[in-house]
Structure formats: structure tokens, C-alpha cells
Write a protein that holds these residues in place. Structure first.
Motif, PDB file in Angstrom:
ATOM      1  N   ALA A 100      -8.714 -11.689  -3.956  1.00  0.00           N
ATOM      2  CA  ALA A 100      -7.787 -11.948  -4.644  1.00  0.00           C
ATOM      3  C   ALA A 100      -8.169 -11.830  -6.408  1.00  0.00           C
ATOM      4  O   ALA A 100      -7.761 -11.313  -7.250  1.00  0.00           O
ATOM      5  CB  ALA A 100      -6.817 -12.824  -4.393  1.00  0.00           C
TER       6      ALA A 100
ATOM      7  N   LEU B 273      -9.412  -8.744  -7.635  1.00  0.00           N
ATOM      8  CA  LEU B 273      -8.386  -7.980  -7.990  1.00  0.00           C
ATOM      9  C   LEU B 273      -7.884  -8.263  -9.353  1.00  0.00           C
ATOM     10  O   LEU B 273      -7.814  -7.408 -10.183  1.00  0.00           O
ATOM     11  CB  LEU B 273      -7.075  -8.157  -7.064  1.00  0.00           C
ATOM     12  CG  LEU B 273      -5.947  -6.948  -7.131  1.00  0.00           C
ATOM     13  CD1 LEU B 273      -6.676  -5.534  -6.552  1.00  0.00           C
ATOM     14  CD2 LEU B 273      -5.102  -7.583  -6.300  1.00  0.00           C
TER      15      LEU B 273
ATOM     16  N   VAL C 122      -1.434   7.560 -12.145  1.00  0.00           N
ATOM     17  CA  VAL C 122      -2.179   7.495 -10.804  1.00  0.00           C
ATOM     18  C   VAL C 122      -2.181   5.855 -10.605  1.00  0.00           C
ATOM     19  O   VAL C 122      -2.062   5.290  -9.352  1.00  0.00           O
ATOM     20  CB  VAL C 122      -3.192   8.429 -10.528  1.00  0.00           C
ATOM     21  CG1 VAL C 122      -3.938   8.115  -9.290  1.00  0.00           C
ATOM     22  CG2 VAL C 122      -2.897   9.863 -10.697  1.00  0.00           C
ATOM     23  N   GLU C 123      -3.209   5.404 -11.432  1.00  0.00           N
ATOM     24  CA  GLU C 123      -3.551   4.012 -11.274  1.00  0.00           C
ATOM     25  C   GLU C 123      -2.490   3.094 -10.960  1.00  0.00           C
ATOM     26  O   GLU C 123      -2.679   2.061 -10.357  1.00  0.00           O
ATOM     27  CB  GLU C 123      -4.574   3.625 -12.334  1.00  0.00           C
ATOM     28  CG  GLU C 123      -5.714   4.576 -12.583  1.00  0.00           C
ATOM     29  CD  GLU C 123      -6.951   4.033 -12.073  1.00  0.00           C
ATOM     30  OE1 GLU C 123      -7.190   3.016 -11.493  1.00  0.00           O
ATOM     31  OE2 GLU C 123      -8.136   4.553 -12.503  1.00  0.00           O
TER      32      GLU C 123
ATOM     33  N   LEU D 121      -1.278   3.571  -7.746  1.00  0.00           N
ATOM     34  CA  LEU D 121      -2.157   2.848  -6.587  1.00  0.00           C
ATOM     35  C   LEU D 121      -1.836   1.153  -6.623  1.00  0.00           C
ATOM     36  O   LEU D 121      -1.982   0.573  -5.542  1.00  0.00           O
ATOM     37  CB  LEU D 121      -3.434   3.149  -6.873  1.00  0.00           C
ATOM     38  CG  LEU D 121      -3.985   4.700  -6.706  1.00  0.00           C
ATOM     39  CD1 LEU D 121      -5.513   4.933  -7.312  1.00  0.00           C
ATOM     40  CD2 LEU D 121      -3.764   5.020  -5.146  1.00  0.00           C
TER      41      LEU D 121
ATOM     42  N   ALA E 161       1.214   0.229  -4.832  1.00  0.00           N
ATOM     43  CA  ALA E 161       0.748   0.398  -3.390  1.00  0.00           C
ATOM     44  C   ALA E 161      -0.147  -0.794  -2.961  1.00  0.00           C
ATOM     45  O   ALA E 161       0.293  -1.304  -1.865  1.00  0.00           O
ATOM     46  CB  ALA E 161       0.092   1.743  -3.133  1.00  0.00           C
ATOM     47  N   VAL E 162      -1.184  -1.341  -3.694  1.00  0.00           N
ATOM     48  CA  VAL E 162      -1.914  -2.383  -3.262  1.00  0.00           C
ATOM     49  C   VAL E 162      -0.977  -3.419  -3.282  1.00  0.00           C
ATOM     50  O   VAL E 162      -0.982  -4.418  -2.307  1.00  0.00           O
ATOM     51  CB  VAL E 162      -2.999  -2.616  -4.179  1.00  0.00           C
ATOM     52  CG1 VAL E 162      -3.647  -4.050  -4.125  1.00  0.00           C
ATOM     53  CG2 VAL E 162      -4.197  -1.523  -4.345  1.00  0.00           C
TER      54      VAL E 162
ATOM     55  N   PHE F 248       1.141  -3.305   0.072  1.00  0.00           N
ATOM     56  CA  PHE F 248       0.566  -3.868   1.034  1.00  0.00           C
ATOM     57  C   PHE F 248       0.018  -5.283   1.217  1.00  0.00           C
ATOM     58  O   PHE F 248       0.126  -5.853   2.167  1.00  0.00           O
ATOM     59  CB  PHE F 248      -0.900  -3.278   0.806  1.00  0.00           C
ATOM     60  CG  PHE F 248      -2.275  -3.710   2.038  1.00  0.00           C
ATOM     61  CD1 PHE F 248      -1.882  -3.359   3.271  1.00  0.00           C
ATOM     62  CD2 PHE F 248      -3.180  -4.387   1.662  1.00  0.00           C
ATOM     63  CE1 PHE F 248      -3.007  -3.845   4.129  1.00  0.00           C
ATOM     64  CE2 PHE F 248      -4.044  -4.804   2.629  1.00  0.00           C
ATOM     65  CZ  PHE F 248      -4.013  -4.629   3.636  1.00  0.00           C
ATOM     66  N   GLN F 249       0.095  -5.875  -0.020  1.00  0.00           N
ATOM     67  CA  GLN F 249      -0.457  -7.355  -0.025  1.00  0.00           C
ATOM     68  C   GLN F 249       0.873  -8.118   0.429  1.00  0.00           C
ATOM     69  O   GLN F 249       0.716  -9.187   1.242  1.00  0.00           O
ATOM     70  CB  GLN F 249      -0.949  -7.938  -1.457  1.00  0.00           C
ATOM     71  CG  GLN F 249      -2.167  -7.215  -1.595  1.00  0.00           C
ATOM     72  CD  GLN F 249      -2.740  -8.004  -2.701  1.00  0.00           C
ATOM     73  OE1 GLN F 249      -3.831  -8.678  -2.757  1.00  0.00           O
ATOM     74  NE2 GLN F 249      -2.561  -7.701  -4.025  1.00  0.00           N
TER      75      GLN F 249
ATOM     76  N   ALA G 131       3.075  -7.091   2.232  1.00  0.00           N
ATOM     77  CA  ALA G 131       3.166  -7.047   3.757  1.00  0.00           C
ATOM     78  C   ALA G 131       2.311  -7.917   4.554  1.00  0.00           C
ATOM     79  O   ALA G 131       2.775  -8.456   5.480  1.00  0.00           O
ATOM     80  CB  ALA G 131       2.683  -5.380   4.235  1.00  0.00           C
ATOM     81  N   MET G 132       1.418  -8.115   4.074  1.00  0.00           N
ATOM     82  CA  MET G 132       0.182  -9.045   4.424  1.00  0.00           C
ATOM     83  C   MET G 132       0.691 -10.185   4.549  1.00  0.00           C
ATOM     84  O   MET G 132       0.330 -11.156   5.273  1.00  0.00           O
ATOM     85  CB  MET G 132      -1.208  -9.128   3.817  1.00  0.00           C
ATOM     86  CG  MET G 132      -1.974  -7.698   4.496  1.00  0.00           C
ATOM     87  SD  MET G 132      -2.238  -7.617   6.124  1.00  0.00           S
ATOM     88  CE  MET G 132      -1.239  -6.330   6.644  1.00  0.00           C
TER      89      MET G 132
ATOM     90  N   MET H 132      -3.412 -13.468   0.053  1.00  0.00           N
ATOM     91  CA  MET H 132      -2.841 -12.222  -0.231  1.00  0.00           C
ATOM     92  C   MET H 132      -1.516 -12.606  -1.143  1.00  0.00           C
ATOM     93  O   MET H 132      -1.282 -11.607  -1.951  1.00  0.00           O
ATOM     94  CB  MET H 132      -2.208 -11.533   1.129  1.00  0.00           C
ATOM     95  CG  MET H 132      -3.235 -10.724   1.798  1.00  0.00           C
ATOM     96  SD  MET H 132      -3.854  -9.336   0.992  1.00  0.00           S
ATOM     97  CE  MET H 132      -5.240  -8.866   1.934  1.00  0.00           C
TER      98      MET H 132
ATOM     99  N   GLU I  86      -8.594   0.450 -13.358  1.00  0.00           N
ATOM    100  CA  GLU I  86      -9.560  -0.467 -13.188  1.00  0.00           C
ATOM    101  C   GLU I  86     -10.883  -0.437 -14.022  1.00  0.00           C
ATOM    102  O   GLU I  86     -11.220   0.717 -14.222  1.00  0.00           O
ATOM    103  CB  GLU I  86     -10.154  -0.384 -11.599  1.00  0.00           C
ATOM    104  CG  GLU I  86      -8.796  -0.218 -10.890  1.00  0.00           C
ATOM    105  CD  GLU I  86      -8.743  -1.556  -9.879  1.00  0.00           C
ATOM    106  OE1 GLU I  86      -9.678  -2.147 -10.028  1.00  0.00           O
ATOM    107  OE2 GLU I  86      -7.913  -1.909  -9.262  1.00  0.00           O
TER     108      GLU I  86
ATOM    109  N   MET J  82      -8.413   4.126  -5.411  1.00  0.00           N
ATOM    110  CA  MET J  82      -7.977   2.638  -4.928  1.00  0.00           C
ATOM    111  C   MET J  82      -9.419   2.000  -4.402  1.00  0.00           C
ATOM    112  O   MET J  82      -9.864   2.756  -3.889  1.00  0.00           O
ATOM    113  CB  MET J  82      -6.645   2.893  -3.844  1.00  0.00           C
ATOM    114  CG  MET J  82      -6.200   1.381  -3.330  1.00  0.00           C
ATOM    115  SD  MET J  82      -5.111   1.597  -1.887  1.00  0.00           S
ATOM    116  CE  MET J  82      -3.549   1.916  -2.642  1.00  0.00           C
TER     117      MET J  82
ATOM    118  N   LEU K  96      -4.432  -0.392   3.946  1.00  0.00           N
ATOM    119  CA  LEU K  96      -3.230   0.159   3.683  1.00  0.00           C
ATOM    120  C   LEU K  96      -2.944   1.281   4.438  1.00  0.00           C
ATOM    121  O   LEU K  96      -1.990   1.322   5.169  1.00  0.00           O
ATOM    122  CB  LEU K  96      -2.939   0.609   2.233  1.00  0.00           C
ATOM    123  CG  LEU K  96      -1.575   1.101   1.823  1.00  0.00           C
ATOM    124  CD1 LEU K  96      -0.347   0.397   2.089  1.00  0.00           C
ATOM    125  CD2 LEU K  96      -1.457   1.894   0.445  1.00  0.00           C
TER     126      LEU K  96
END
Lengths: 175, 427
Positions: A64, A67, A90-91, A94, A97-98, A101-102, A104-105, A140, A158, B16, B24
Motif C-alpha cells: 500500500a 502505491l 491510460v495511467e 489503470l 482499475a487498481v 481491485f483494492q 473488491a479485496m 487494501m 507512475e 499497471m 486483477l
């Protein structure tokens, strides 16, 4: 790019301290365990268990924090070829999306922690779900907070190639 | 299955972070293509991070970092300077020697390259070496770090393949020393061709003093390797001992490390470890789903329809790893590829320890090949020489590395003799 370095929040400092303490405890407990086994001739019954679970917390909390620091290992080669405008798009996608995902986790992780209530660790008889499984949803959640903060601040790209500390490139990774 | 791998590759190549690309794509695959509860992803990531073997990772990374911060690397350099002395191209042999010594404590190439290179490149330039040669040599010599034990790569490979870390460490010893000898040979060749300056003569007294000064530093590899190879401690315990000893050496013996530097060292190393460990944890989930989804017999059959020969298969795998190594960071290749390759290796009866050494060596070559060669980037940053200029001098080293890779691949004894000889003593 260095905006996140200048306004470190209390949360950043607290998580940094926590990760440092975890890291020191891993070394400390391991050394004490070796000392007991070889110098005093009797092994500590709890050390392996504690070290293993602390290491899981260390990994997930550390991820974490990475990130936040934009230090995760990734393939930059193709992203760097894109024109900056498209690349930012794009970044951003992404990073969203990350974050999803987190999220969901966090949900799945807490459901899992809840469903495992009552289980105990084998040596210390501590609640297994809080001591071990909770590392994932808690970390997460922190990662999600950092991801959202980066989105809010517009820090999509990034950094990676620009290490901000002396210890070599964060991309150095496992090599 | 196609969705799982395809999505992962797409996300990864878009940029990513690899850990999240693995996580993911696993989650999406589980939800869309299977009737397994998605909780499996959370469980597998947690379980993937839970490993006493991998705990050696932060320890050896820390030990290397402390060694640099405490000036242990500098003392080893001073000793090597005094020992090597006058021959033509003397400083390049010093770089080789220091890298061997540092490799016996540090398990990673990048950090040691930065530490050794930042002192050696300017020193070589002052003595009249072309800066681009100095940078190329330092980049190439740093590849010894993860071949000579201890090695971060071997620890990761061990955790993925179930092979003993200690045995992998032993298997890497002889190839590592051959790599040192090969690098020295290239230096001798280059010294003749480009007429490199001779080294300086050092007095006996300087030799003796630098040796005395370096004794506590030299004890560090003795403790680590003696402990592991003597079967006294596990590699993880040896890592913790190395950190403890490094702290004592830096804080008490040399007094070159300040207490207030420590939190920073611990924190930065912790973040670096965590970014690697997170990939491993997510890859363990990904690998679990792959083995669940894959038709193992068909997968192996695919390879067998390509070739029946073990030698040809090894050649193919080498090519695959080298090709991936040009665009990907080494540890990630190992983490993603190992679980996929294990059934194939077993079907062809390839020794997993032997393959571990091949794998690690091929990854080291990847660190020196553009477009993505981390050692080139790091040395370019330290020496302010463009990657293009470094490349001009790096190719003889690359050639030597490729020859060594072929030798190690087709003479399994180079990796396995020492392992057989030490037998079952290793923990």
C-alpha cells in the motif's frame, strides 16, 4: 512529480513508522529465536508463527505504501512510448482499475475475516482471522485511500524511473 | 484461461504495476469464467505472502544496504586495491574482486552495482580509463551478485519451485566464480587492446593495514556462508544474523553508521521488499488459477510436439527467458514463469536446482540488454555516460556471459557437483 513528498500527511508518517517497526521486529524476533535455539538450547515455540504473520502484514502494508510512493515494479517500456496526453489517460484508467481491485479485496477480505471468526493460531492461540487474514483487507483499504488520493491530486503517471531516495532505483526490484 | 493470461499481459504491458495486474486479472477470471467463490483471490494472496523462506528476502536486502551504508564496501575496495596492485588494467581486477566480496553478502545486483560503481567509476576515470568502459565493467561485474550466494533470485525461485534455498546457493557458487574469472579474462583482453593503465603499487604496510581494517567486514560473508553451508542455520536465519552483524560492525566496530540513519535504511528496504513480495503473493494466486485451469498434459504435450530432446528444450527456454529479459525486470520473469514451467521441467526430467542456476544466469544477461536493462540504466545514471556508450563496451562481457550460460546449461555438473559433494548437510 514530487508533490506527495512535500505535503506528507500524518497518515503517511504513521504508516512509515509502522512499516519500519514491522521491519525491525522481523529482524529482532528472528535474532532472538536464533539465540534461544543455539545459545540457550531451547527453541521459542511462538517465534516462527509471529514472524510469519508479521511478514504478511509487512508485505501487504508495504505494498500500500509503495502505491503511495509510486514505487511498484512495472513494465514502463510501452507506456513511455505513448504521447503524454494518451499516456495520462491510460495511467488514470489503470489507477482506477487498481482502486476497484483494492475495493473488491477490502470487501472480500472482510467477509473472509468474518467467516473465519473463532479460529485460533496454532502456537499462541490468538484469533487467526485478525492476526493473519485481516492483513489483506486492512492494507487494501489503506492502498485504496492512497490510490484515491493520487486520483484526486492528478498523480496518475507512475514515476518509477525517478528514484527519490538514495537506495537505487525502485525498479531494481528482485534482481 | 486465455482471458486470464491475455488480460494479465495486456494490463502489465500497458504499465499497471505487475502485482495488481496479476491480482486483477485473477479476480476477473474467477468471477467471469469459474464458479469458484471470488474469496479465493483474497485467500491466495494472503497465503502467498506467508512464507518463512521468503523472509530471507528482506534480510539479505537489508544486509546489503547496511553493508553499503556502514562503509564495509569501501573497506573491501581498499583491501582489493592493496592486494591487486601493479598489473596492467589493475583497477578493473579490483572491480571484479570487490564485486565477488560484496556478492557474498548482498543478494541483489542493482544495489551493489550502485554502491561499488559510485566509487569505482570515478576512480577508474581519474586513472585514465574511458568512463564508458568503467561503467560497462561495473555493470557486468554486478551480475555476479545474484549468482554467488546469497541471492535474492534463488530465494524467490526456491519458494516457487520447492527446491532448498541452501542447495541453490551452493549450486550457484561455482558458476559465480567462473563468472568472476570470465569477467577478469575480458578485462585482461580489454586492457591489452585498449592499453589500460597499470595499477598502483601499494606498500606492504598498506596491505597489512587495509587487511586489518577489513577483517570485521570479511567476517560478514564468513558468518553468512559458513552458517548456511555448515548446516548450522537456515538461509533465513543467516539473513537475520547478517543484518545483526552488519549493524554491530557499522555502529560499534567501525562507528561509521549513525543511529539516525537506521530508520531510513529499514524503511526504504522494506518498501523495496514489499514491492517484490506483493508480486509474489499475487503471482501465487495467479499460478494457482493457472494450474487449476490448465490442461497439464496438453501443455506438456505442446512442448513435446515441438521437441523430444532435453537439450533443445533447454535452448528454447533459454531463448524465451533472454527474450523476456530484454523488456522485463528479472525477478518478475522468474515469478511469472516458474510455476508455468515446473510441470514441463519435470516431464523432461530436468533437475530443478540446475534449472534454477540457468534461469538466474539468463536473467542476469537480461539486466545488461536493452531496451530494458536495469544495470545499464543504473550505471548510466551513476557515471553520466549514455546507455549507448556503455553498450559499446559491454558486448564482450555479454558474449562471455552467453558462453558461460551455455556451459552451465550443458554441463550440469558445474551447478550440481558441489551440491552432491556437500550432500544432505544443508538445511
Amino acid at each position: 512529480m514530487k508533490a506527495n513528498k512535500t505535503n506528507n500527511s500524518a497518515l503517511d508518517r504513521a504508516t512509515d513508522v509502522l512499516l519500519t517497526v514491522l521491519s525491525v521486529s522481523l529482524v529482532g524476533i528472528m535474532l532472538v529465536a536464533v539465540f534461544f535455539r543455539y545459545a540457550l538450547g531451547h527453541a521459542l515455540y511462538w517465534s516462527d508463527e509471529v514472524v510469519r504473520y508479521l511478514f504478511v502484514w509487512f508485505t501487504l502494508l508495504g505494498a500500500a505504501i509503495c502505491l503511495r510512493q509510486r514505487e511498484h515494479i512495472r513494465v514502463e517500456y510501452f507506456a513511455e512510448k505513448l504521447p503524454m496526453r494518451i499516456r495520462r489517460g491510460v495511467e488514470r484508467a489503470l489507477l482506477v482499475a487498481v482502486c476497484l481491485f483494492q475495493l473488491a479485496m477490502v470487501v472480500l477480505g472482510f467477509v473472509w475475516v468474518w467467516s473465519m471468526r473463532g479460529a485460533l493460531t496454532s502456537a499462541l492461540q490468538w484469533p487467526l482471522n485478525w492476526f493473519f487474514y485481516a492483513a489483506l483487507p486492512v492494507s487494501m483499504l489503506l492502498g485504496l485511500a492512497y490510490g484515491l488520493r493520487r486520483l484526486a491530486r492528478g498523480e496518475y503517471v507512475e514515476s518509477g524511473s525517478a528514484p527519490d531516495e538514495a537506495a537505487g532505483s525502485p525498479e531494481g526490484g528482485a534482481s | 484461461m486465455t482471458l486470464l493470461i491475455g488480460l494479465m499481459l495486456l494490463l502489465m504491458l500497458l504499465g499497471m504495476p505487475i502485482a495488481y495486474a496479476l491480482g486483477l486479472s485473477s479476480l476477473i477470471y474467477v468471477v467471469v469464467c469459474t464458479d469458484i467463490s471470488p474469496m479465493i483471490v483474497a485467500q491466495r494472496i494472503c497465503v502467498g505472502a506467508d512464507s518463512l523462506i521468503l523472509l530471507a528476502l528482506p534480510f539479505f536486502l537489508l544486509a546489503g544496504e547496511i553493508m553499503n551504508a556502514a562503509g564495509i564496501t569501501r573497506r573491501l575496495t581498499r583491501l582489493a586495491l592493496a592486494v591487486i596492485g601493479p598489473p596492467r588494467g589493475g583497477l578493473s581486477y579490483v572491480v571484479v574482486t570487490v564485486n565477488v566480496l560484496v556478492a557474498m553478502v548482498s543478494g541483489a545486483a542493482i544495489a551493489s552495482a550502485a554502491a561499488v560503481g559510485s566509487t569505482m567509476v570515478p576512480m577508474m576515470e581519474r586513472k585514465g580509463y574511458p568512463r564508458s568502459f568503467a561503467a560497462a565493467l561495473n555493470a557486468a561485474a554486478a551480475t555476479m551478485g545474484p549468482i554467488i550466494p546469497p541471492s535474492v533470485g534463488f530465494i524467490i525461485y526456491a519458494s516457487l519451485s520447492g527446491v532448498s534455498v541452501g542447495k541453490l546457493f551452493i549450486a550457484g557458487t561455482l558458476p559465480g566464480l567462473l563468472l568472476a574469472a570470465g569477467t577478469a579474462l575480458v578485462c585482461a583482453w580489454a586492457a591489452r587492446k585498449h592499453n589500460h593503465p597499470a595499477g598502483e603499487h601499494h606498500s606492504r604496510r598498506e596491505l597489512w593495514e587495509s587487511f586489518l581494517d577489513a577483517i570485521p567486514a570479511l567476517l560478514m560473508p564468513v558468518i553468512i556462508l559458513g552458517g548456511i553451508f555448515g548446516g548450522l542455520v537456515t538461509p533465513t536465519e543467516a539473513g537475520a544474523l547478517a543484518v545483526g552483524y552488519g549493524l554491530v560492525a557499522g555502529l560499534v566496530i567501525y562507528r561509521s553508521l549513525r543511529w539516525r540513519d537506521l530508520p531510513g535504511i529499514f524503511l526504504v528496504t522494506a518498501r523495496r521488499t514489499a514491492s517484490i513480495m506483493m508480486i509474489i503473493a499475487c503471482a501465487s494466486c495467479f499460478g494457482f488459477l493457472i494450474t487449476h485451469a490448465i490442461d497439464a498434459a496438453g501443455f506438456i504435450g505442446g512442448f513435446q510436439s515441438l521437441t523430444q530432446s532435453r537439450a533443445v528444450l533447454l535452448l528454447l527456454l533459454m531463448g524465451l527467458i533472454l527474450a523476456l529479459g530484454t523488456v522485463m525486470e528479472g525477478g518478475s520473469i522468474m515469478i511469472i514463469l516458474t510455476p508455468l514451467l515446473l510441470p514441463v521441467l519435470k516431464a523432461y526430467q530436468i533437475d530443478l536446482i540446475h534449472f534454477g542456476v540457468i534461469f538466474q544466469l539468463a536473467i542476469m544477461i537480461g539486466l545488461l540488454t536493452p531496451p530494458v536493462g536495469m544495470l545499464l540504466f543504473v550505471m548510466s545514471g551513476i557515471s553520466r555516460v549514455s546507455v549507448r556508450d556503455i553498450l559499446q563496451h559491454v558486448w564482450p562481457f555479454l558474449f562471455m556471459l552467453c558462453v558461460l550460460l551455455i556451459l552451465v546449461t550443458y554441463i550440469p555438473g558445474l551447478s550440481l557437483w558441489l551440491v552432491e559433494w556437500t550432500g544432505t548437510r544443508i538445511k
